[in-house]
Scaffold this motif. Structure first.
Motif, PDB file in Angstrom:
ATOM      1  N   VAL A   1       1.174  -1.100  -0.468  1.00 57.42           N
ATOM      2  CA  VAL A   1      -0.031  -0.514   0.286  1.00 57.42           C
ATOM      3  C   VAL A   1       0.775   1.432  -0.175  1.00 57.42           C
ATOM      4  CG1 VAL A   1      -1.738  -1.478   1.097  1.00 57.42           C
ATOM      5  CG2 VAL A   1      -0.114   0.259   2.024  1.00 57.42           C
ATOM      6  N   ALA A   2       0.274   2.127  -0.537  1.00 63.18           N
ATOM      7  CA  ALA A   2       1.157   3.604  -0.795  1.00 63.18           C
ATOM      8  C   ALA A   2       1.015   4.285   0.900  1.00 63.18           C
ATOM      9  CB  ALA A   2       0.807   4.982  -1.547  1.00 63.18           C
ATOM     10  N   SER A   3       2.089   4.632   1.112  1.00 63.44           N
ATOM     11  CA  SER A   3       2.277   5.637   2.408  1.00 63.44           C
ATOM     12  C   SER A   3       1.687   4.889   4.372  1.00 63.44           C
ATOM     13  CB  SER A   3       1.262   6.747   3.077  1.00 63.44           C
ATOM     14  OG  SER A   3       2.003   7.619   1.835  1.00 63.44           O
ATOM     15  N   PRO A   4       2.397   3.557   4.322  1.00 63.57           N
ATOM     16  CA  PRO A   4       1.060   2.520   5.221  1.00 63.57           C
ATOM     17  C   PRO A   4       1.487   2.520   6.796  1.00 63.57           C
ATOM     18  CG  PRO A   4       3.501   1.753   4.086  1.00 63.57           C
ATOM     19  CD  PRO A   4       2.985   2.330   3.139  1.00 63.57           C
ATOM     20  N   LEU A   5       2.504   4.080   6.559  1.00 64.04           N
ATOM     21  CA  LEU A   5       2.650   4.760   8.346  1.00 64.04           C
ATOM     22  C   LEU A   5       1.807   5.999   8.257  1.00 64.04           C
ATOM     23  CD1 LEU A   5       6.599   3.962   8.456  1.00 64.04           C
ATOM     24  CD2 LEU A   5       4.770   1.830   9.089  1.00 64.04           C
ATOM     25  N   ALA A   6       1.414   6.390   7.100  1.00 61.50           N
ATOM     26  CA  ALA A   6       0.200   7.250   7.579  1.00 61.50           C
ATOM     27  C   ALA A   6      -1.008   7.650   7.839  1.00 61.50           C
ATOM     28  CB  ALA A   6      -0.203   7.995   6.013  1.00 61.50           C
ATOM     29  N   ARG A   7      -1.222   5.825   8.288  1.00 57.98           N
ATOM     30  CA  ARG A   7      -2.548   5.197   9.102  1.00 57.98           C
ATOM     31  C   ARG A   7      -2.316   4.329  10.659  1.00 57.98           C
ATOM     32  NH1 ARG A   7      -4.401   5.077   4.130  1.00 57.98           N
ATOM     33  NH2 ARG A   7      -6.491   6.379   3.643  1.00 57.98           N
ATOM     34  N   SER A   8      -2.710   4.144  11.068  1.00 61.79           N
ATOM     35  CA  SER A   8      -2.160   2.790  12.438  1.00 61.79           C
ATOM     36  C   SER A   8      -2.863   2.173  12.116  1.00 61.79           C
ATOM     37  CB  SER A   8      -2.616   3.805  13.483  1.00 61.79           C
ATOM     38  OG  SER A   8      -4.250   3.360  13.707  1.00 61.79           O
ATOM     39  N   ALA A   9      -2.512   0.920  12.729  1.00 59.29           N
ATOM     40  CA  ALA A   9      -3.603  -0.466  12.068  1.00 59.29           C
ATOM     41  C   ALA A   9      -4.771  -0.445  12.139  1.00 59.29           C
ATOM     42  CB  ALA A   9      -2.168  -1.348  13.024  1.00 59.29           C
ATOM     43  N   GLU A  10      -5.133   0.188  13.961  1.00 62.34           N
ATOM     44  CA  GLU A  10      -6.597   0.355  13.753  1.00 62.34           C
ATOM     45  C   GLU A  10      -6.976   0.798  12.414  1.00 62.34           C
ATOM     46  OE1 GLU A  10      -9.727   1.690  16.511  1.00 62.34           O
ATOM     47  OE2 GLU A  10      -7.995   1.283  17.550  1.00 62.34           O
ATOM     48  N   GLN A  11      -6.811   1.719  11.801  1.00 66.92           N
ATOM     49  CA  GLN A  11      -7.349   3.204  11.082  1.00 66.92           C
ATOM     50  C   GLN A  11      -7.404   2.391   9.592  1.00 66.92           C
ATOM     51  OE1 GLN A  11      -4.736   6.376  11.441  1.00 66.92           O
ATOM     52  NE2 GLN A  11      -6.400   7.413  12.394  1.00 66.92           N
ATOM     53  N   TRP A  12      -5.687   1.019   9.600  1.00 63.53           N
ATOM     54  CA  TRP A  12      -5.589   0.669   8.297  1.00 63.53           C
ATOM     55  C   TRP A  12      -6.916  -1.004   8.206  1.00 63.53           C
ATOM     56  CZ3 TRP A  12      -4.196   1.553   3.739  1.00 63.53           C
ATOM     57  CH2 TRP A  12      -3.203   2.425   3.954  1.00 63.53           C
ATOM     58  N   MET A  13      -7.395  -1.232   9.465  1.00 65.08           N
ATOM     59  CA  MET A  13      -8.313  -2.246   9.310  1.00 65.08           C
ATOM     60  C   MET A  13      -9.232  -1.867   9.792  1.00 65.08           C
ATOM     61  SD  MET A  13      -8.341  -5.197  10.230  1.00 65.08           S
ATOM     62  CE  MET A  13      -7.772  -6.224  11.712  1.00 65.08           C
ATOM     63  N   ARG A  14      -9.208  -0.424  10.323  1.00 65.37           N
ATOM     64  CA  ARG A  14     -11.125  -0.025   9.840  1.00 65.37           C
ATOM     65  C   ARG A  14     -11.225   0.198   8.300  1.00 65.37           C
ATOM     66  NH1 ARG A  14     -14.313   1.536  13.985  1.00 65.37           N
ATOM     67  NH2 ARG A  14     -12.821   1.560  16.234  1.00 65.37           N
TER      68      ARG A  14
END
Length: 160
Positions: A33-46
């Motif tokens: 994914v582009a910019s994986p560190l731009a979101r927290s893991a919980e935000q990515w799961m959402r």
């Protein structure tokens, strides 16, 4: 064309995050994914679960119910409870009516995301239920991750 979603064998340190008494089934997928560190893991799961199209969310909920996973209307992530969370990972869990509790793990890395599923089989019948459901599960997870990847790409189409 190479795929941005790849199924891998979950490594021991990934399985060690599970809170199940034992893991009888585990799988893992890597997604670029582009910019994986731009979101927290919980935000990515959402993004993966809650931001999926409504028809997909409906199929997920129906599938989980058919597998005997207990619905939790207060579950903070599409009915799943957060069992552990840190900026780099989130572990979701659901209990089971039929003896097959499950967990979903999302871990972010510098280059992408790791999404894993863990199950415990409480009796021989659920092992057979899962054997029948597994191919659909693998296809569904890969599709969910690919869809989330597409939805989160930068406007220029670049990937991280």
């Amino acid at each position: 064309m190479t795929t941005a979603v790849r199924q891998i064998t979950p490594v021991a340190d990934t399985r060690s995050l599970s809170t199940l008494p034992r893991v009888d089934y585990g799988d893992a997928f890597l997604v670029d994914v582009a910019s994986p560190l731009a979101r927290s893991a919980e935000q990515w799961m959402r993004v993966i679960l809650e931001d999926a199209p409504a028809v997909v969310r409906g199929r997920l909920l129906a599938g989980w119910k058919s597998l005997g996973l207990k619905a939790d209307s207060d579950g903070p992530v599409l009915g799943w409870q957060i069992r552990a969370s840190a900026p780099d990972y989130v572990l979701l869990g659901r209990d089971s009516w039929i003896g097959m509790p499950g967990e979903l793990l999302l871990r972010r890395t510098e280059h992408g995301l790791l999404f894993a599923t863990f199950l415990r089989f409480g009796n021989p019948i659920v092992r057979m239920v899962w054997a029948a459901a597994r191919p659909t599960h693998v296809q569904t997870v890969a599709s969910l991750l690919e869809d989330a990847r597409r939805r989160t790409q930068s406007p220029s189409g670049g990937q991280g």
